[in-house]
Structure formats: C-alpha cells, structure tokens
Design an enzyme around this catalytic site. Structure first.
Site: not given
Length: 287
Positions: A233, A67, A178, A222, A144
């Site tokens: 998640r 996104k 990531r 992260r 959300r």
C-alpha cells in the site's frame, strides 16, 4: 456542491460501460469545460465566494500517517464535515453484494480502489450532506490521482491541500498497531513508537492511542493491516502521490507538514501552520 454532485452522478450512471469509456467521457467533459470561456469561474454557481462558505480542504498523506485523526479534529474545530473515502469504502464493505465482494478483494491485496467506485461512493456521500445543509468539507483520501484532481478542480474550488508526512519505518509500525473496536467502530493504536535520533535524523516518540476499558476485549485488526499488504500500500501510494502533490504545489495550494511526533506534539504545530491557534483558543474558552 449541487453541480459537483450532478457531475459525479453522471459518471457513476455509466457503471455498466467499460471503465475506459467512462474515462474518455470524463476527459471529454474536462476538455469542453476548459474551452468554455463565456462563463467565468467565479460566476459558476458551485464556486461560491469563500466568505460565504466554510473551508474546502484536502488532506493527503500515506496510509497510516494520521490523516483521519487530524482531519477529524479540524472538522470539529471548523464545523465542517470530514469526508474520508477510506471510511466510505469500509462502510460499503460492511454491506453485502457484488460491490462489497469486489472491494474486499481489492483491499485485501493492498491495491487502490478504482476511480469509478470512489466517484460512486463520494457522490452518494455528497448528496446526503447537501440534503442536510452542509457547507464546506475536509476531504481525506481524495483525490489520489491526477485525473481525480483534475475533475475536482473543474467542479469546485479547493482552498488548501495539507500533505502530512512521516518517515517510512514509523508509518509501518503505526499501520501494524492499528485496532478497531468491533462494537463502537472506534479507531485505536497499540504501537508504542520510540525511535532514537541517529546520523542527523531526529528521534520520534509516539504514545499508543489506547481504547477505554469497555472496548479492550472487542479490539480487532483490520484484515489489510499485515506487513506485506501495508508495504504494498505504501509503495503504490508513493508512486501515485507525487504527481498529485506537484499538481497542487504548482497551484500554490500545497502545505507540506512533517509530523514531529504524536498528537500532543503535532496538533499545536499543525494549528500554527494553519494559522488556527486563536480559533482553537476561542473554541476551548467557549467550551
């Protein structure tokens, strides 16, 4: 945007009260707004004619789907601010204080941040943007929940909702790959995805998004990008997202876009789906 800021600020000013009380007041305000027939939607000052403002879009999609990447590219192309609630949360995490501690606990468990906190962060971001004369926006990671979508619907017009979709096994690999540069804050991905097609499912290839040489030694992962947290998640997102998607689908505002691969394959097809090929060519020629 002025009235939207006032509405969000009015919610965040209630932070000392229980969240159930805040939700009840929000519902009451929504009910009162829906009963108000004397003022048409088009005459409300924050509902500007689309011809007098830039686009007001929302990007939906699972964590790790991209996104931020595509919303950021479109924000540059269309000259509108890209407002990512995930970035707002991470910026707050970099600060010290009770809110940062609370957010750290929530994020590390893979849970969703409460509406109250999101409204608080978004309100501050919109205030800053309004002071700079921003027009239009691309929201990334908001709304959300149905409640967030209902509040957003009452205070501003959303022109289009783009729902980016990617198969689950690829999403997991992307999230685990990531990396962030601890110095410049740049986002990269070291995962090389090459999944062969089988049993009627198409294959998918996605090249890594590698950092420049000066960032290589400064890459960090992260804290919430572990397999256990990522799986949780994705589970939470899928459970929460279906009602929001249906909310916008029923209003004829939802564009579902299956990513066919990495940026080279997906970007031109996304532009075509958004009828922006000519816009991109004009910007490239001007550059």
């Amino acid at each position: 945007m002025t009235a939207m800021n006032r509405f969000l600020r009015s919610l965040t000013s209630l932070s000392s009260r229980p969240f159930s009380s805040l939700v009840s007041e929000a519902e009451s305000r929504l009910h009162n707004l829906s009963l108000s027939k004397s003022t048409s939607r088009s005459s409300q000052p924050w509902r500007r004619d689309p011809s007098e403002r830039n686009v007001q879009w929302v990007f939906l999609g699972c964590p790790g789907v991209g996104k931020g990447t595509y919303a950021s590219r479109l924000s540059h192309l269309l000259a509108v601010p890209h407002i990512a609630t995930g970035d707002l949360v991470r910026e707050e995490l970099a600060n010290s204080g009770p809110l940062a501690d609370e957010l750290s606990s929530i994020v590390n468990q893979g849970q969703l941040v409460s509406d109250e906190i999101i409204f608080n962060l978004l309100s501050k971001r919109l205030e800053n943007g309004e002071a700079k004369g921003e027009s239009g926006f691309i929201l990334d990671g908001f709304p959300r929940t149905i409640k967030q979508a209902e509040i957003l619907e009452e205070v501003t017009d959303i022109d289009l909702v783009v729902n980016l979709k990617l198969r689950g096994d690829v999403l997991l690999e992307k999230c685990l790959g990531r990396r962030i540069c601890s110095e410049c804050g740049g986002n990269f991905n070291v995962a090389t995805i090459d999944i062969k097609g089988e049993n009627g499912r198409p294959g998918i290839c996605m090249a890594p998004l590698l950092p420049p040489p000066h960032c290589v030694s400064k890459l960090i992962t992260r804290s919430d990008d572990t397999e256990e947290v990522v799986q949780e998640r994705l589970r939470v997102y899928n459970k929460m997202s279906q009602p929001v998607e249906e909310f916008y689908r029923s209003r004829g505002k939802l564009l579902e876009f299956d990513l066919p691969g990495g940026i080279p394959e997906s970007w031109p097809k996304l532009l075509a789906a958004l009828n922006l090929e000519d816009h991109d060519h004009k910007q490239s020629a001007a550059a």
